[in-house]
Motif scaffolding. Structure first.
Motif, mmCIF file in Angstrom:
data_model
loop_
_atom_site.group_PDB
_atom_site.id
_atom_site.type_symbol
_atom_site.label_atom_id
_atom_site.label_comp_id
_atom_site.label_asym_id
_atom_site.label_seq_id
_atom_site.Cartn_x
_atom_site.Cartn_y
_atom_site.Cartn_z
ATOM 1 N N THR A 196 -0.549 1.100 2.654
ATOM 2 C CA THR A 196 -1.143 2.372 2.226
ATOM 3 C C THR A 196 -1.032 3.476 3.266
ATOM 4 O O THR A 196 -1.260 4.647 2.950
ATOM 5 C CB THR A 196 -2.626 2.170 1.894
ATOM 6 N N ARG A 246 1.680 -0.533 -5.585
ATOM 7 C CA ARG A 246 1.829 0.899 -5.873
ATOM 8 C C ARG A 246 0.503 1.510 -6.293
ATOM 9 O O ARG A 246 0.203 2.667 -5.966
ATOM 10 C CB ARG A 246 2.877 1.092 -6.965
ATOM 11 N N VAL A 249 -1.515 2.260 -3.224
ATOM 12 C CA VAL A 249 -1.026 3.467 -2.552
ATOM 13 C C VAL A 249 -1.567 4.708 -3.255
ATOM 14 O O VAL A 249 -2.007 5.673 -2.609
ATOM 15 C CB VAL A 249 0.517 3.486 -2.525
#
Length: 360
Positions: A196, A246, A249
Protein backbone atom coordinates in the motif's frame (compact mmCIF):
# COMPACT_ATOMS: atom_id res chain seq x y z
CA UNK A 1 32.09 37.21 -19.76
CA UNK A 2 28.97 37.74 -17.68
CA UNK A 3 26.34 35.05 -17.16
CA UNK A 4 23.79 37.06 -19.13
CA UNK A 5 26.06 37.23 -22.18
CA UNK A 6 27.24 33.64 -21.77
CA UNK A 7 23.80 32.09 -21.89
CA UNK A 8 22.98 33.90 -25.14
CA UNK A 9 25.83 32.25 -27.04
CA UNK A 10 24.30 30.04 -29.72
CA UNK A 11 23.84 26.36 -28.78
CA UNK A 12 25.42 25.21 -32.03
CA UNK A 13 28.51 27.24 -31.19
CA UNK A 14 28.57 25.88 -27.67
CA UNK A 15 28.37 22.27 -28.88
CA UNK A 16 31.18 22.92 -31.35
CA UNK A 17 33.40 24.07 -28.46
CA UNK A 18 32.31 21.31 -26.06
CA UNK A 19 34.75 18.52 -27.09
CA UNK A 20 37.77 20.75 -26.51
CA UNK A 21 36.43 21.88 -23.12
CA UNK A 22 35.71 18.34 -21.98
CA UNK A 23 38.94 16.93 -23.38
CA UNK A 24 40.91 19.37 -21.26
CA UNK A 25 38.80 18.46 -18.22
CA UNK A 26 39.06 14.71 -18.69
CA UNK A 27 42.84 14.77 -19.25
CA UNK A 28 43.45 16.34 -15.83
CA UNK A 29 43.42 13.58 -13.21
CA UNK A 30 42.84 16.01 -10.37
CA UNK A 31 39.74 17.38 -12.10
CA UNK A 32 38.23 13.91 -12.53
CA UNK A 33 39.08 13.10 -8.91
CA UNK A 34 37.33 16.28 -7.79
CA UNK A 35 34.27 15.37 -9.88
CA UNK A 36 34.04 11.95 -8.24
CA UNK A 37 34.65 13.36 -4.76
CA UNK A 38 32.12 16.19 -5.09
CA UNK A 39 29.46 13.96 -6.64
CA UNK A 40 29.58 11.52 -3.72
CA UNK A 41 29.64 14.08 -0.89
CA UNK A 42 25.94 13.63 -0.11
CA UNK A 43 23.26 10.96 -0.20
CA UNK A 44 20.46 13.46 -0.86
CA UNK A 45 19.25 13.09 -4.48
CA UNK A 46 18.26 16.77 -4.77
CA UNK A 47 21.72 17.95 -3.66
CA UNK A 48 23.52 15.57 -6.02
CA UNK A 49 21.24 16.76 -8.83
CA UNK A 50 21.93 20.42 -8.00
CA UNK A 51 25.67 19.78 -8.12
CA UNK A 52 25.26 17.97 -11.43
CA UNK A 53 23.21 20.80 -12.94
CA UNK A 54 25.86 23.28 -11.84
CA UNK A 55 28.64 21.21 -13.41
CA UNK A 56 26.75 20.95 -16.67
CA UNK A 57 26.40 24.72 -16.76
CA UNK A 58 30.16 25.03 -16.22
CA UNK A 59 30.88 22.66 -19.10
CA UNK A 60 28.15 23.89 -21.43
CA UNK A 61 26.77 27.29 -20.31
CA UNK A 62 23.11 27.68 -21.23
CA UNK A 63 20.15 29.61 -19.83
CA UNK A 64 19.20 26.65 -17.65
CA UNK A 65 20.16 23.05 -16.87
CA UNK A 66 17.74 20.66 -15.20
CA UNK A 67 18.29 17.19 -13.77
CA UNK A 68 15.38 14.76 -13.62
CA UNK A 69 15.07 11.21 -12.33
CA UNK A 70 13.16 8.33 -13.87
CA UNK A 71 10.06 7.92 -11.68
CA UNK A 72 9.12 4.50 -13.20
CA UNK A 73 5.47 5.02 -12.16
CA UNK A 74 4.94 8.31 -13.99
CA UNK A 75 6.66 11.22 -15.76
CA UNK A 76 10.26 12.05 -14.83
CA UNK A 77 10.59 13.98 -11.57
CA UNK A 78 12.46 17.29 -11.56
CA UNK A 79 15.17 17.21 -8.88
CA UNK A 80 17.13 20.40 -9.48
CA UNK A 81 17.57 23.30 -11.90
CA UNK A 82 20.46 25.68 -12.47
CA UNK A 83 19.08 28.86 -14.02
CA UNK A 84 15.50 30.10 -14.55
CA UNK A 85 12.85 27.82 -16.04
CA UNK A 86 11.03 30.60 -17.85
CA UNK A 87 11.27 31.73 -21.45
CA UNK A 88 12.84 35.19 -21.85
CA UNK A 89 10.09 37.77 -22.10
CA UNK A 90 7.47 35.07 -21.71
CA UNK A 91 5.52 34.16 -18.60
CA UNK A 92 5.17 30.56 -19.81
CA UNK A 93 7.04 28.18 -17.53
CA UNK A 94 9.31 25.65 -19.20
CA UNK A 95 9.01 22.79 -16.73
CA UNK A 96 6.52 20.85 -18.93
CA UNK A 97 8.95 21.22 -21.86
CA UNK A 98 11.84 19.95 -19.75
CA UNK A 99 9.77 17.02 -18.47
CA UNK A 100 8.71 16.09 -21.99
CA UNK A 101 12.29 16.13 -23.29
CA UNK A 102 13.51 14.12 -20.32
CA UNK A 103 10.74 11.56 -20.80
CA UNK A 104 11.76 11.05 -24.42
CA UNK A 105 15.44 10.71 -23.54
CA UNK A 106 14.76 8.20 -20.75
CA UNK A 107 12.42 6.17 -22.94
CA UNK A 108 14.76 6.02 -25.95
CA UNK A 109 18.06 6.04 -24.08
CA UNK A 110 19.59 8.60 -26.43
CA UNK A 111 20.08 12.36 -26.55
CA UNK A 112 17.83 14.98 -28.12
CA UNK A 113 19.40 18.08 -29.68
CA UNK A 114 17.25 20.67 -31.42
CA UNK A 115 17.60 24.20 -32.76
CA UNK A 116 14.14 25.00 -31.37
CA UNK A 117 11.88 23.04 -29.04
CA UNK A 118 8.98 24.66 -30.85
CA UNK A 119 9.76 22.54 -33.92
CA UNK A 120 8.72 19.49 -31.87
CA UNK A 121 6.15 21.02 -29.50
CA UNK A 122 3.99 23.77 -30.99
CA UNK A 123 3.11 25.19 -27.58
CA UNK A 124 6.76 25.44 -26.51
CA UNK A 125 8.82 28.65 -26.81
CA UNK A 126 11.39 28.90 -29.63
CA UNK A 127 14.52 28.00 -27.68
CA UNK A 128 17.30 25.55 -28.53
CA UNK A 129 17.70 22.52 -26.29
CA UNK A 130 19.89 19.54 -25.54
CA UNK A 131 18.77 16.59 -23.42
CA UNK A 132 21.10 13.73 -22.52
CA UNK A 133 20.52 10.48 -20.63
CA UNK A 134 22.11 9.94 -17.23
CA UNK A 135 23.58 6.44 -17.26
CA UNK A 136 24.67 4.57 -14.14
CA UNK A 137 25.70 0.92 -14.18
CA UNK A 138 24.60 0.71 -17.85
CA UNK A 139 21.04 1.75 -17.01
CA UNK A 140 19.35 5.08 -17.76
CA UNK A 141 18.35 6.51 -14.38
CA UNK A 142 17.37 10.00 -15.47
CA UNK A 143 18.10 12.85 -17.85
CA UNK A 144 19.76 16.25 -17.95
CA UNK A 145 18.07 18.94 -20.02
CA UNK A 146 19.74 22.16 -21.10
CA UNK A 147 17.75 25.06 -22.55
CA UNK A 148 19.27 27.98 -24.43
CA UNK A 149 17.88 31.51 -24.24
CA UNK A 150 16.79 31.52 -27.88
CA UNK A 151 16.56 29.50 -31.10
CA UNK A 152 19.89 28.31 -32.53
CA UNK A 153 21.02 30.12 -35.68
CA UNK A 154 21.96 26.80 -37.28
CA UNK A 155 21.08 23.19 -36.50
CA UNK A 156 23.30 22.12 -33.56
CA UNK A 157 25.71 19.26 -34.28
CA UNK A 158 26.36 16.87 -31.40
CA UNK A 159 29.54 15.08 -32.42
CA UNK A 160 30.61 11.60 -31.38
CA UNK A 161 33.54 13.15 -29.53
CA UNK A 162 31.24 15.44 -27.54
CA UNK A 163 28.90 12.53 -26.79
CA UNK A 164 31.74 10.29 -25.58
CA UNK A 165 33.46 12.94 -23.46
CA UNK A 166 30.26 14.27 -21.89
CA UNK A 167 29.28 10.71 -21.01
CA UNK A 168 32.69 10.21 -19.38
CA UNK A 169 32.45 13.25 -17.10
CA UNK A 170 28.74 12.72 -16.37
CA UNK A 171 29.09 9.11 -15.26
CA UNK A 172 30.42 9.81 -11.72
CA UNK A 173 27.54 12.20 -11.09
CA UNK A 174 24.99 9.77 -12.50
CA UNK A 175 26.35 6.98 -10.28
CA UNK A 176 26.25 9.29 -7.25
CA UNK A 177 22.64 10.19 -8.06
CA UNK A 178 21.73 6.53 -8.43
CA UNK A 179 23.38 5.72 -5.08
CA UNK A 180 21.45 8.53 -3.40
CA UNK A 181 18.16 7.35 -4.92
CA UNK A 182 18.80 3.77 -3.81
CA UNK A 183 19.60 4.97 -0.29
CA UNK A 184 16.36 6.97 -0.07
CA UNK A 185 14.37 4.03 -1.46
CA UNK A 186 15.94 1.64 1.06
CA UNK A 187 15.07 4.02 3.89
CA UNK A 188 11.48 4.27 2.65
CA UNK A 189 11.12 0.50 2.34
CA UNK A 190 12.25 0.04 5.94
CA UNK A 191 9.27 2.02 7.24
CA UNK A 192 6.60 1.47 4.59
CA UNK A 193 4.30 -1.36 3.64
CA UNK A 194 5.37 -2.96 0.35
CA UNK A 195 1.83 -3.17 -1.03
CA UNK A 196 0.00 0.00 0.00
CA UNK A 197 3.04 2.31 0.39
CA UNK A 198 1.68 3.64 3.66
CA UNK A 199 3.75 3.19 6.81
CA UNK A 200 4.20 -0.22 8.42
CA UNK A 201 3.38 -1.34 11.97
CA UNK A 202 6.98 -0.98 13.17
CA UNK A 203 7.14 2.66 12.15
CA UNK A 204 3.66 3.24 13.60
CA UNK A 205 4.96 2.18 17.02
CA UNK A 206 7.93 4.53 16.75
CA UNK A 207 5.77 7.50 15.76
CA UNK A 208 3.18 6.79 18.45
CA UNK A 209 5.86 6.68 21.15
CA UNK A 210 7.24 9.98 19.87
CA UNK A 211 3.78 11.59 19.79
CA UNK A 212 3.01 10.39 23.33
CA UNK A 213 6.17 12.17 24.55
CA UNK A 214 5.20 15.29 22.64
CA UNK A 215 1.69 15.21 24.11
CA UNK A 216 3.16 14.92 27.60
CA UNK A 217 5.44 17.88 26.94
CA UNK A 218 2.86 20.16 25.26
CA UNK A 219 -0.35 19.05 26.94
CA UNK A 220 -1.98 18.67 23.51
CA UNK A 221 -4.51 15.86 22.90
CA UNK A 222 -3.62 12.78 20.84
CA UNK A 223 -6.03 10.39 19.14
CA UNK A 224 -5.61 7.03 17.43
CA UNK A 225 -7.93 5.25 14.99
CA UNK A 226 -7.91 1.49 14.46
CA UNK A 227 -9.63 0.52 11.19
CA UNK A 228 -10.75 -2.93 10.07
CA UNK A 229 -12.33 -3.74 6.70
CA UNK A 230 -15.69 -5.47 7.09
CA UNK A 231 -16.04 -8.66 5.04
CA UNK A 232 -12.70 -8.26 3.28
CA UNK A 233 -12.23 -12.03 3.18
CA UNK A 234 -15.12 -12.22 0.72
CA UNK A 235 -13.14 -10.11 -1.78
CA UNK A 236 -10.20 -12.53 -1.67
CA UNK A 237 -12.44 -15.61 -1.81
CA UNK A 238 -14.59 -14.28 -4.66
CA UNK A 239 -12.06 -12.54 -6.89
CA UNK A 240 -8.64 -13.78 -5.78
CA UNK A 241 -5.79 -12.33 -3.76
CA UNK A 242 -4.60 -10.03 -6.56
CA UNK A 243 -7.96 -8.25 -6.54
CA UNK A 244 -7.79 -8.20 -2.76
CA UNK A 245 -4.41 -6.49 -2.92
CA UNK A 246 -5.73 -3.89 -5.35
CA UNK A 247 -8.64 -3.25 -3.02
CA UNK A 248 -6.24 -2.60 -0.13
CA UNK A 249 -4.35 -0.10 -2.27
CA UNK A 250 -7.61 1.70 -3.07
CA UNK A 251 -8.53 1.73 0.61
CA UNK A 252 -5.17 3.18 1.63
CA UNK A 253 -5.66 5.96 -0.93
CA UNK A 254 -9.09 6.75 0.49
CA UNK A 255 -7.76 6.81 4.05
CA UNK A 256 -4.92 9.17 3.11
CA UNK A 257 -7.40 11.52 1.43
CA UNK A 258 -9.28 11.82 4.73
CA UNK A 259 -6.19 12.72 6.76
CA UNK A 260 -4.07 15.80 7.25
CA UNK A 261 -0.39 15.95 6.29
CA UNK A 262 0.54 15.68 9.96
CA UNK A 263 -1.50 12.50 10.48
CA UNK A 264 0.27 9.15 10.16
CA UNK A 265 -1.43 6.24 8.40
CA UNK A 266 -0.06 2.71 8.69
CA UNK A 267 -1.09 -0.75 7.60
CA UNK A 268 -1.11 -2.69 10.84
CA UNK A 269 -1.42 -6.09 9.19
CA UNK A 270 -3.74 -7.92 6.82
CA UNK A 271 -6.79 -5.71 6.32
CA UNK A 272 -6.22 -3.61 9.45
CA UNK A 273 -4.98 -0.03 9.40
CA UNK A 274 -4.19 2.50 12.13
CA UNK A 275 -4.01 6.28 12.01
CA UNK A 276 -2.28 8.59 14.49
CA UNK A 277 -3.90 12.03 14.82
CA UNK A 278 -1.56 14.45 16.64
CA UNK A 279 -3.08 17.40 18.49
CA UNK A 280 -6.56 15.98 17.91
CA UNK A 281 -9.22 15.74 20.63
CA UNK A 282 -11.91 13.06 20.70
CA UNK A 283 -14.35 15.16 18.66
CA UNK A 284 -11.78 15.68 15.93
CA UNK A 285 -10.92 11.99 15.88
CA UNK A 286 -14.61 11.11 15.62
CA UNK A 287 -14.99 13.49 12.65
CA UNK A 288 -12.06 11.86 10.82
CA UNK A 289 -13.38 8.35 11.55
CA UNK A 290 -16.85 9.18 10.26
CA UNK A 291 -15.41 10.83 7.16
CA UNK A 292 -13.44 7.65 6.43
CA UNK A 293 -16.47 5.46 7.07
CA UNK A 294 -18.68 7.57 4.80
CA UNK A 295 -16.21 7.66 1.91
CA UNK A 296 -15.55 3.92 2.03
CA UNK A 297 -19.27 3.14 2.07
CA UNK A 298 -19.84 5.31 -1.01
CA UNK A 299 -16.81 4.07 -2.96
CA UNK A 300 -17.04 1.57 -5.83
CA UNK A 301 -14.00 -0.71 -5.61
CA UNK A 302 -12.26 -2.59 -8.45
CA UNK A 303 -14.02 -0.69 -11.23
CA UNK A 304 -10.76 -0.96 -13.23
CA UNK A 305 -11.45 -4.72 -13.34
CA UNK A 306 -15.04 -4.21 -14.43
CA UNK A 307 -16.35 -5.00 -10.94
CA UNK A 308 -18.40 -3.03 -8.46
CA UNK A 309 -17.38 -4.07 -4.96
CA UNK A 310 -18.86 -2.24 -1.97
CA UNK A 311 -17.27 -2.30 1.47
CA UNK A 312 -17.64 -0.82 4.94
CA UNK A 313 -15.23 -0.33 7.83
CA UNK A 314 -15.33 -0.72 11.59
CA UNK A 315 -13.33 1.94 13.44
CA UNK A 316 -12.15 2.19 17.02
CA UNK A 317 -11.14 5.59 18.42
CA UNK A 318 -8.96 6.18 21.47
CA UNK A 319 -7.93 9.61 22.75
CA UNK A 320 -5.21 10.12 25.31
CA UNK A 321 -6.88 11.58 28.40
CA UNK A 322 -4.88 9.75 31.09
CA UNK A 323 -1.28 10.93 31.36
CA UNK A 324 -0.25 7.43 32.44
CA UNK A 325 -1.29 5.89 29.09
CA UNK A 326 1.57 4.45 27.07
CA UNK A 327 1.67 4.11 23.29
CA UNK A 328 0.75 0.42 23.64
CA UNK A 329 -2.17 1.26 25.95
CA UNK A 330 -3.58 3.79 23.50
CA UNK A 331 -3.27 1.51 20.49
CA UNK A 332 -4.81 -1.43 22.34
CA UNK A 333 -7.69 0.75 23.49
CA UNK A 334 -8.45 1.74 19.89
CA UNK A 335 -8.14 -1.91 18.84
CA UNK A 336 -10.65 -3.03 21.48
CA UNK A 337 -13.03 -0.26 20.47
CA UNK A 338 -12.84 -1.50 16.89
CA UNK A 339 -13.72 -5.05 18.01
CA UNK A 340 -16.71 -3.65 19.90
CA UNK A 341 -17.99 -2.33 16.55
CA UNK A 342 -17.37 -5.71 14.89
CA UNK A 343 -19.42 -7.39 17.61
CA UNK A 344 -22.29 -4.90 17.35
CA UNK A 345 -23.17 -4.92 13.65
CA UNK A 346 -20.00 -3.53 12.01
CA UNK A 347 -19.89 -0.37 9.85
CA UNK A 348 -19.52 2.06 12.73
CA UNK A 349 -17.22 4.01 15.03
CA UNK A 350 -16.81 3.40 18.77
CA UNK A 351 -14.89 5.44 21.33
CA UNK A 352 -12.70 3.80 23.95
CA UNK A 353 -13.29 5.60 27.25
CA UNK A 354 -10.01 4.54 28.84
CA UNK A 355 -7.18 2.04 28.34
CA UNK A 356 -8.97 -0.61 30.38
CA UNK A 357 -12.21 -0.28 28.44
CA UNK A 358 -13.35 -3.85 27.67
CA UNK A 359 -16.34 -2.67 25.62
CA UNK A 360 -18.85 -4.67 27.60
Amino acid sequence: MTYASAVHVDLATRLHQLPRTLRLESQRVEVLAEIVRSAHETLEPARVAAWLAGQLHAWLPLASWSVLEDDLMGPPRLLATHGPLAAPGDAAMLEPVVTSLASRVIRLGEEVVTASVQDHQVSAPPVAAIAVPLVARRAVIGAAVGLAAERAATEPYYSDAARRLLGLVLEPGACALDNARRFVQAQALSVTDDLTRVYNARFLGQVLSREIKRAVRTGQPLSVLFIDIDGFKVVNDSFGHLSGSRTLVELATLFRACARETDVLARYGGDEFAMILPETPEAGGWAVAERIRDRVAKHHFLTSEGRDVRLTVSIGLATRTDERLSAVDLLHAADRAMYWVKAHGKNGTHVARHAGDHMD
